[in-house]
Design a protein around this motif. Structure first.
Motif, mmCIF file in Angstrom:
data_model
loop_
_atom_site.group_PDB
_atom_site.id
_atom_site.type_symbol
_atom_site.label_atom_id
_atom_site.label_comp_id
_atom_site.label_asym_id
_atom_site.label_seq_id
_atom_site.Cartn_x
_atom_site.Cartn_y
_atom_site.Cartn_z
ATOM 1 N N ALA A 231 1.911 -5.205 3.039
ATOM 2 C CA ALA A 231 0.936 -5.868 3.899
ATOM 3 C C ALA A 231 1.076 -7.385 3.769
ATOM 4 O O ALA A 231 0.928 -8.116 4.740
ATOM 5 N N ARG B 284 6.551 1.294 14.570
ATOM 6 C CA ARG B 284 5.905 2.155 13.575
ATOM 7 C C ARG B 284 5.442 3.455 14.211
ATOM 8 O O ARG B 284 5.592 4.530 13.666
ATOM 9 N N PHE C 44 4.079 0.383 2.077
ATOM 10 C CA PHE C 44 3.959 -0.529 3.208
ATOM 11 C C PHE C 44 3.577 -1.887 2.665
ATOM 12 O O PHE C 44 2.594 -2.017 1.928
ATOM 13 N N PHE D 232 0.859 -1.186 0.000
ATOM 14 C CA PHE D 232 0.000 0.000 0.000
ATOM 15 C C PHE D 232 0.888 1.226 0.000
ATOM 16 O O PHE D 232 1.915 1.252 0.683
ATOM 17 N N PRO E 41 -1.609 -12.710 13.773
ATOM 18 C CA PRO E 41 -1.723 -11.495 14.582
ATOM 19 C C PRO E 41 -2.455 -10.398 13.807
ATOM 20 O O PRO E 41 -2.439 -10.420 12.575
ATOM 21 N N SER E 42 -3.082 -9.488 14.516
ATOM 22 C CA SER E 42 -3.860 -8.473 13.798
ATOM 23 C C SER E 42 -2.905 -7.579 13.021
ATOM 24 O O SER E 42 -1.788 -7.304 13.454
ATOM 25 N N GLY E 43 -3.331 -7.205 11.840
ATOM 26 C CA GLY E 43 -2.495 -6.375 10.971
ATOM 27 C C GLY E 43 -1.560 -7.180 10.082
ATOM 28 O O GLY E 43 -0.751 -6.611 9.363
ATOM 29 N N CYS E 44 -1.690 -8.525 10.088
ATOM 30 C CA CYS E 44 -0.756 -9.323 9.287
ATOM 31 C C CYS E 44 -1.259 -9.506 7.857
ATOM 32 O O CYS E 44 -0.610 -10.157 7.052
ATOM 33 N N GLY E 45 -2.400 -8.937 7.529
ATOM 34 C CA GLY E 45 -2.848 -8.972 6.144
ATOM 35 C C GLY E 45 -3.903 -10.017 5.840
ATOM 36 O O GLY E 45 -4.175 -10.308 4.676
ATOM 37 N N LYS E 46 -4.549 -10.545 6.879
ATOM 38 C CA LYS E 46 -5.576 -11.575 6.654
ATOM 39 C C LYS E 46 -6.750 -11.013 5.855
ATOM 40 O O LYS E 46 -7.188 -11.607 4.863
ATOM 41 N N SER E 47 -7.230 -9.842 6.285
ATOM 42 C CA SER E 47 -8.367 -9.256 5.563
ATOM 43 C C SER E 47 -7.980 -8.910 4.135
ATOM 44 O O SER E 47 -8.777 -9.106 3.210
ATOM 45 N N THR E 48 -6.776 -8.408 3.962
ATOM 46 C CA THR E 48 -6.310 -8.063 2.617
ATOM 47 C C THR E 48 -6.333 -9.294 1.718
ATOM 48 O O THR E 48 -6.811 -9.241 0.580
ATOM 49 N N VAL F 286 1.748 4.526 1.372
ATOM 50 C CA VAL F 286 1.419 5.291 2.578
ATOM 51 C C VAL F 286 2.323 6.520 2.604
ATOM 52 O O VAL F 286 3.254 6.627 1.813
HETATM 53 N N1 LIG Z 1 -6.108 0.572 1.981
HETATM 54 C C1 LIG Z 1 -5.037 0.499 2.788
HETATM 55 N N2 LIG Z 1 -4.117 1.482 2.800
HETATM 56 C C2 LIG Z 1 -3.022 1.411 3.602
HETATM 57 N N3 LIG Z 1 -2.766 0.406 4.429
HETATM 58 C C3 LIG Z 1 -3.640 -0.613 4.471
HETATM 59 C C4 LIG Z 1 -4.831 -0.621 3.658
HETATM 60 N N4 LIG Z 1 -5.507 -1.766 3.923
HETATM 61 C C5 LIG Z 1 -4.787 -2.428 4.845
HETATM 62 N N5 LIG Z 1 -3.651 -1.755 5.160
HETATM 63 C C6 LIG Z 1 -2.626 -2.175 6.102
HETATM 64 O O1 LIG Z 1 -2.252 -3.472 5.780
HETATM 65 C C7 LIG Z 1 -2.034 -4.227 6.946
HETATM 66 C C8 LIG Z 1 -2.878 -5.474 6.912
HETATM 67 O O2 LIG Z 1 -4.220 -5.124 7.074
HETATM 68 P P1 LIG Z 1 -5.379 -6.210 7.222
HETATM 69 O O3 LIG Z 1 -5.354 -7.076 6.023
HETATM 70 O O4 LIG Z 1 -6.638 -5.499 7.511
HETATM 71 O O5 LIG Z 1 -4.875 -7.023 8.497
HETATM 72 P P2 LIG Z 1 -5.655 -8.094 9.391
HETATM 73 O O6 LIG Z 1 -6.982 -8.354 8.780
HETATM 74 O O7 LIG Z 1 -4.767 -9.279 9.407
HETATM 75 O O8 LIG Z 1 -5.766 -7.512 10.756
HETATM 76 C C9 LIG Z 1 -2.365 -3.326 8.135
HETATM 77 O O9 LIG Z 1 -1.142 -2.848 8.686
HETATM 78 C C10 LIG Z 1 -3.142 -2.216 7.529
HETATM 79 O O10 LIG Z 1 -2.874 -1.023 8.210
#
Ligand SMILES: Nc1ncnc2c1ncn2[C@@H]1O[C@H](COP(=O)(O)OP(=O)(O)O)[C@@H](O)[C@H]1O
Ligand SMILES: [Mg+2]
Lengths: 278, 245
Positions: free
Chosen positions: A23, A263, A21, A14, A42-49, A16
Motif C-alpha cells: 500500500a 487488478r 499488497f 497487507f 489518487p484514491s487507493g494510494c495509501g493516504k488513509s493508511t 491479501v
Molecule cells: N486492512 C487492509 N487489508 C488489505 N488491504 C488494505 C487494508 N487497508 C488498506 N488496504 C489497501 O491499501 C490501499 C491503500 O488504502 P488507503 O490507505 O485506504 O488508500 P486511500 O486512503 O489513499 O484511498 C488500498 O488499495 C486498499 O485496498
C-alpha cells in the motif's frame, strides 16, 4: 522550525489472498511543528493508511516513523475521520467532551468552558443535549471537529473530513476550520481529494503517486492568512498552483485507474482458473 | 390503536360461540372465560400459581441472562474466548431446550431447581448470541476513535463496547422473555405441584376447559407485560436510538 513528525522509508504491506499488497512504499517526509500539511493523491494510494499510522491505528511494516511528543498533558494526536464517527450513544455535549474524559485530562470547570467554547465555534451550542440521530450530516461532522479540537492535541489528523458533505456545507466548514486553526495553531496533517481545499488550508501540499503510494512532489503554498476561497480564486497564483497540482495528479489518477482494472482483470483470471479447476 | 384488533377478534369469537358456530365445549365464549377468571382472581390458589410461576421465571431468567451477558461480551471482546466458545454455542444453541427437559428433571429433580435451570439454559444461549452479535456489529470506527485517543482498555470497554452492544442486548432480553415463559410452562406441565403451567395441565386432566383458557389468558397477559417492560427499559436506557413512532 523543528520537525514534529519524521517519516523515513516507511512501507506498509497487507497480506491479501494470493500474496502481499504494497500500500505504501518507501515514504519519507517531515512535518514541521505548527505546519498545516495537506496530502492529495489518487484514491487507493495509501493516504488513509499513512494517516492511520500517525494516529497509532496501524504500524509500518518497514521504515521508521517518529513523532516528537512535546507536552505530556496533551494527547499526541486526535483524528477526524471521513465516515461518521460521533458516538450515537452520547449527546452532543458528551461527544465533545469524550476526548478529555478518556485521556484523563478532564479538569472540571476549565474543561466545561473548553467544551462550550468549541461547541460555540462549531455552531452546536444550541444542540448540546441532542443525540446524533437528531443532527444533520454536516452537524455531525462539525461535532467530530469539535471533539478533536477540544482535546487540544499536538497533532490534528484529518482524513477527507468534508468529502461526504454537500458543497455549501463543505465551503462553510473549510472556512471555519481555517479560522479555528488560525486561532489555535498546531500541527495538522490533512488529507483531501479537493485541490481547492488543499490550497485554501495548507502551508504545503504533498502529491502522492498511485499504488504503492510514494511522495511525488511537495508544493509550498505562499498565500497570506486569513484566506478565503473566493479571494484566492481571483489571484493568478492560485490558478497556477492548482493547475500544477492537477498536472501532477492527473498522471497518477490515470495510472491508478489502469492498475485498478489490471487488478480486477487479474482477480477475474484467478476466478476462472479456480472454476475450471473445480 | 393496538387494542382494536384483539378486541375485534374477541367479539367475533363471542358471536360465533353464542350463535353456535363453534363447539363451546372446546372453545368457550370469552365472556365465560372472563367470568371464570374473575371468579378465580378472588381465590388464594390463583395468586399462588401466578406468584410461583413469576418467581421461577425471574430467577431462571437472571440465572441465564447474567452469565449469557458476560460470555457474550467476552466473546465479542477477546479473540481466544470467541474461538473457544463460538463452536460450542453454535453446536448447542439449535438443540431444542424442551428436548433436554427430561435430563434436567433427572439431574435436578422434580423440585424448584429444575424449573430455574431449564429457563436459565434457554435464556443463556439467546443472551450470549445476541450480546455477542451486539458487540461484533459495532462499527470499527468507534473503536478507532477511542484507540486514536489512547484510551485505556477499560475506557474502551465501558465507553464503546458496552454502550455499542446495548441494542443487541435489548434484542436478546426481548426474545428471552418469550422463551423463558415458554420453557417454564412446559416444565410446569410435567413436574410441578403449582404454577400456571401446572394449572393448565391439571384443568386438562379433569376436563375443565374454561380453566384451561384462564391459564392461556394469564400467560398471554404475562407475555404482553414482560415485552412491555423490556420496551420501557429500552426507552429509559437507550434514549439515543432513533425509533419509529
Ligand atoms: N486492512 C487492509 N487489508 C488489505 N488491504 C488494505 C487494508 N487497508 C488498506 N488496504 C489497501 O491499501 C490501499 C491503500 O488504502 P488507503 O490507505 O485506504 O488508500 P486511500 O486512503 O489513499 O484511498 C488500498 O488499495 C486498499 O485496498
Ligand atoms: Mg482514504
Amino acid at each position: 522550525m523543528p520537525d514534529k513528525i519524521v517519516i523515513r522509508e516507511v512501507g506498509r504491506t497487507f497480506d491479501v489472498k494470493g500474496g502481499v499488497f504494497a500500500a505504501l512504499d518507501r515514504v519519507s517526509l517531515d512535518v514541521q511543528d505548527k505546519e498545516f500539511l495537506c496530502i492529495v493523491g489518487p484514491s487507493g494510494c495509501g493516504k488513509s493508511t499513512l494517516l492511520r499510522m500517525l494516529g497509532g491505528l496501524e504500524h509500518p511494516t518497514s521504515g521508521i516513523l517518529t513523532i516528537h511528543h512535546g507536552e505530556a498533558d496533551r494527547p499526541l494526536t486526535a483524528m477526524i475521520f471521513q465516515e461518521e464517527s460521533v458516538f450515537p450513544w452520547l449527546t452532543v455535549e458528551k461527544n465533545a467532551a469524550y476526548g478529555l474524559k478518556v485521556t484523563g485530562t478532564w479538569r472540571g470547570p476549565e474543561s466545561v468552558e473548553r467544551v462550550d467554547y468549541f461547541l460555540e465555534k462549531t455552531g452546536l451550542a444550541r444542540f448540546r443535549t441532542f443525540y446524533p440521530y437528531q443532527l444533520s450530516g454536516g452537524m455531525k461532522q462539525r461535532l467530530s471537529v469539535a471533539r478533536a479540537f477540544v482535546t487540544n492535541p499536538e497533532i490534528l489528523l484529518m482524513d477527507e473530513p468534508f468529502a461526504a458533505l454537500d458543497e455549501q456545507n463543505k465551503l462553510l466548514l473549510q472556512q471555519e476550520l481555517g479560522k479555528l486553526w488560525e486561532e489555535n495553531r498546531g500541527t495538522v496533517v490533512f488529507i483531501t481529494h479537493s485541490l481547492d481545499e488543499a490550497v485554501l488550508l495548507g502551508d504545503r501540499v504533498l502529491v502522492m503517486s498511485s499504488a504503492p503510494g510514494r511522495i511525488k512532489q511537495s508544493i509550498p503554498i505562499p498565500f497570506e492568512r486569513p484566506r478565503t476561497l473566493m479571494s484566492l480564486r481571483r489571484t493568478p497564483e492560485f490558478n497556477r498552483i492548482t493547475q500544477e497540482l492537477w498536472d501532477l495528479l492527473r498522471d497518477e489518477v490515470e495510472r491508478a485507474r489502469a492498475e485498478e482494472s489490471g487488478r480486477v482483470a487479474a482477480t477475474a483470471t484467478v476466478t476462472i482458473n479456480a472454476e475450471s479447476a473445480g | 390503536m393496538w387494542i382494536v384488533s384483539p378486541l375485534a377478534l374477541l367479539l367475533l369469537w363471542e358471536a360465533c360461540a353464542r350463535l353456535g358456530f363453534i363447539e363451546v365445549r372446546f372453545f368457550p365464549a370469552p365472556s365465560t372465560i372472563f367470568a371464570k377468571l374473575w371468579e378465580l382472581i378472588g381465590t388464594a390458589g390463583f395468586w399462588i400459581d401466578v406468584g410461583t410461576s413469576l418467581r421461577r421465571m425471574f430467577i431462571g431468567f437472571f440465572m441465564g441472562a447474567i452469565p449469557g451477558l458476560i460470555v457474550g461480551l467476552a466473546m465479542g471482546l477477546f479473540r481466544p474466548v470467541r474461538e473457544i466458545c463460538q463452536p460450542l454455542v453454535a453446536a448447542l444453541y439449535p438443540l431444542p431446550k424442551i428436548a433436554i427437559l427430561p435430563l434436567i428433571l433427572l439431574i435436578f429433580g422434580i423440585g424448584e431447581l429444575s424449573k430455574y435451570v431449564i429457563v436459565a439454559i434457554g435464556v443463556f444461549f439467546l443472551m450470549t448470541i445476541n450480546t455477542f452479535a451486539g458487540v461484533a456489529n459495532i462499527p470499527a470506527i468507534y473503536f478507532d476513535v477511542a484507540r486514536n485517543l489512547r484510551a485505556s482498555r477499560w475506557h474502551i470497554y465501558l465507553t464503546v463496547a458496552l454502550p455499542g452492544a446495548l441494542p443487541g442486548i435489548f434484542t436478546g432480553l426481548r426474545v428471552c422473555m418469550g422463551v423463558a415463559l415458554l420453557l417454564l410452562v412446559a416444565a410446569e406441565f410435567v413436574g410441578a405441584e403449582e404454577g400456571i403451567g401446572y394449572r393448565i395441565w391439571w384443568a386438562w386432566s379433569v376436563f375443565w376447559v374454561t380453566n384451561m383458557y384462564v391459564g392461556f389468558a394469564v400467560i398471554a397477559l404475562l407475555g404482553f407485560l414482560s415485552a412491555y417492560f423490556v420496551d420501557w427499559l429500552e426507552r429509559r436506557f437507550l434514549p439515543w436510538q432513533r425509533r419509529q413512532t
